[in-house]
Design an enzyme around this catalytic site. Structure first.
Site, short mmCIF file in Angstrom:
data_model
loop_
_atom_site.label_atom_id
_atom_site.label_comp_id
_atom_site.label_asym_id
_atom_site.label_seq_id
_atom_site.Cartn_x
_atom_site.Cartn_y
_atom_site.Cartn_z
N TYR A 134 0.82 -1.22 0.00
CA TYR A 134 0.00 0.00 0.00
C TYR A 134 0.85 1.26 0.00
O TYR A 134 0.35 2.35 -0.24
CB TYR A 134 -0.95 0.02 1.21
CG TYR A 134 -2.07 -1.01 1.13
CD1 TYR A 134 -2.10 -1.98 0.15
CD2 TYR A 134 -3.10 -1.00 2.06
CE1 TYR A 134 -3.10 -2.93 0.08
CE2 TYR A 134 -4.12 -1.95 1.99
CZ TYR A 134 -4.11 -2.91 1.00
OH TYR A 134 -5.11 -3.85 0.94
N ASP A 158 -2.35 -18.48 1.42
CA ASP A 158 -3.44 -19.26 0.80
C ASP A 158 -3.97 -20.32 1.76
O ASP A 158 -5.18 -20.52 1.88
CB ASP A 158 -3.01 -19.87 -0.55
CG ASP A 158 -1.54 -20.22 -0.63
OD1 ASP A 158 -0.83 -19.99 0.37
OD2 ASP A 158 -1.09 -20.72 -1.66
N LYS A 165 3.81 -15.22 2.17
CA LYS A 165 3.78 -15.96 0.91
C LYS A 165 5.23 -16.23 0.53
O LYS A 165 5.72 -15.84 -0.55
CB LYS A 165 3.02 -15.13 -0.14
CG LYS A 165 2.76 -15.83 -1.45
CD LYS A 165 1.74 -16.96 -1.37
CE LYS A 165 1.60 -17.66 -2.71
NZ LYS A 165 0.88 -18.94 -2.62
N ASP A 211 -11.40 -9.34 6.39
CA ASP A 211 -12.74 -9.33 5.78
C ASP A 211 -13.30 -10.75 5.76
O ASP A 211 -14.46 -10.99 6.05
CB ASP A 211 -12.70 -8.79 4.34
CG ASP A 211 -12.94 -7.29 4.29
OD1 ASP A 211 -12.63 -6.61 5.28
OD2 ASP A 211 -13.46 -6.80 3.26
N ASP A 270 -5.52 -7.15 5.40
CA ASP A 270 -6.74 -6.49 4.91
C ASP A 270 -7.72 -7.55 4.39
O ASP A 270 -8.91 -7.56 4.74
CB ASP A 270 -6.33 -5.53 3.77
CG ASP A 270 -7.42 -4.52 3.44
OD1 ASP A 270 -8.48 -4.56 4.08
OD2 ASP A 270 -7.19 -3.69 2.54
#
Ligand code: NAD
Length: 361
Positions: free
Chosen positions: A141, A224, A192, A252, A248
């Site tokens: 970001y 994942d 990752k 959710d 982020d």
């Protein structure tokens, strides 16, 4: 105690849920005899409309000067033009960066009476109590370069950069370990590392930090797999620490466990200075202005503000207990129960305030 809070209601349902949190804080002031002053300022799309930018210097200075900042949500279709130079989220990203808020804490726990609001099977939801610690001021970001251009073949291309510095990883994993000490003592670091170099650095530093915390049970998980485990065995997690982008997305996903995105609060904290408290949801333009938004995520964010910034643990518990009681008694906004008796934002807020008690007097 005397405290000054800056409230940034923002856009869409932001002002509706911020109003709910302000009422709850007023009730805390009355019940516990505190003087909590709340000053509202513009941020996001509303500030673009009035000032041409999402966050003015004055508002930023006010936030830095406050004891804590409460934020509703920013953004909406009105400001969604992808080619616009000025965007509501810029205010939020600037605020996080300038306030040095490197850590976003997102508690995710399930309420027994809300299990039917989640699409997951009830038996999967028992005992879920996760604290997601998301890195907030680094990663993709903020990484440079971030740009669009045209290559030699005339193809339009865009670049975002996932950059992490060793100290950024160290401080967030350190924080996760220290928070885990007061919980079940288990930290899962999510990355990752099989593909991304920035994740390999993340894993290396996280492993070094874990060695300094021998009492913590520490493991690594690829993002994942973490996404899958969050909905297949969520009660296995205690503290989950991860980067800005992965955090982020995973929070959710985790919100589904609780029955609605509208339930989840968050606290953004730095080394010192005021913290920023906001629900994890956005401005929900689809329900904005209807008076039906779930205020719980925002109200629980006010509880986190009392706990972390003002060190008022009893007062934070008073709010959390009132929310639990309201849910226990069957109070539901429409996102939790599609029913003709669903409560409006104002009714849900009142139901919570009516259940607030000062148990220490
Ligand atoms: P969203 O979180 O606003 O909404 C997703 C869905 O959840 C919608 O159906 C919405 O009605 C529902 N929902 C969200 N909060 C709710 C609540 N309190 N009560 C009941 N239902 C609720 O996400 P989105 O639709 O992807 O984004 C809408 C806008 O919000 C976009 O402009 C986005 O950029 C912005 N946004 C802002 C923030 C922030 O301010 N921190 C975070 C995420 C998205």
């Amino acid at each position: 105690m005397k405290a000054r809070i800056v409230a940034l209601p923002g856009d869409g349902i932001g002002p509706e849920v911020t109003n709910a949190a302000e009422q709850v804080l007023d009730k805390v002031s009355n019940l516990f005899n505190h003087d909590i002053q709340i000053d509202e300022r513009l941020m996001g799309g509303v500030s673009i409309d009035k000032n041409g930018i999402a966050l003015t210097e004055e508002t930023l200075a006010d936030c830095l000067d406050a004891d804590a900042v409460l934020l509703g949500a920013v953004g909406g279709p009105k400001w969604d033009d992808p080619s616009a130079k000025v965007r509501p989220e810029q205010g939020l990203l600037t605020l996080r960066k300038e306030m040095g808020l490197f850590a976003n804490l997102r508690p995710v726990s399930t309420h027994q009476k809300l299990q039917d609001s989640s699409p997951l099977k009830n038996e999967l939801l028992k005992g879920v109590d996760i604290l997601v610690v998301r890195e907030l001021t680094g990663g993709i970001y903020f990484g440079e370069p971030s740009c669009r251009s045209v290559n030699q073949n005339g193809n339009l291309y865009a670049v975002d950069s996932m950059v992490y510095l060793d100290y950024e990883v160290k401080r967030i994993v350190e924080l996760a370990c220290s928070l885990a000490e007061d919980r079940q003592g288990k930290v899962t670091s999510v990355d990752k590392a099989n593909v991304l170099e920035s994740s390999r650095l993340w894993r290396q530093i996280a492993t070094e930090v874990a060695h300094d915390h021998p009492k913590i049970s520490f493991d690594h998980l690829l993002v994942d797999a973490a996404a899958m485990h969050l909905i297949t065995k969520p009660s296995n997690f205690d503290v989950l620490v991860t980067s800005n982008l992965f955090g982020d997305i995973l929070t959710d996903e985790a919100s589904v466990l609780t029955g609605s995105m509208g339930n989840l609060p968050s606290a953004s904290v730095g080394t010192n200075g005021p913290g920023l408290y906001e629900p994890i949801h956005g401005s929900a333009p689809d329900i904005s202005g209807k008076g039906i938004a779930n205020p719980i995520g925002m109200i629980l964010s006010a509880a986190l503000l009392l706990r972390y910034s003002l060190k008022l643990e009893q007062e934070a518990k008073c709010i959390e207990t009132a929310v639990n009681l309201a849910l226990h008694d069957g109070c539901r906004t429409i996102d939790l129960q599609q029913h003709e008796n669903s409560l409006s934002t104002k009714q849900m807020t009142k139901a919570i305030i009516d259940r607030m008690r000062n148990n220490i007097t």
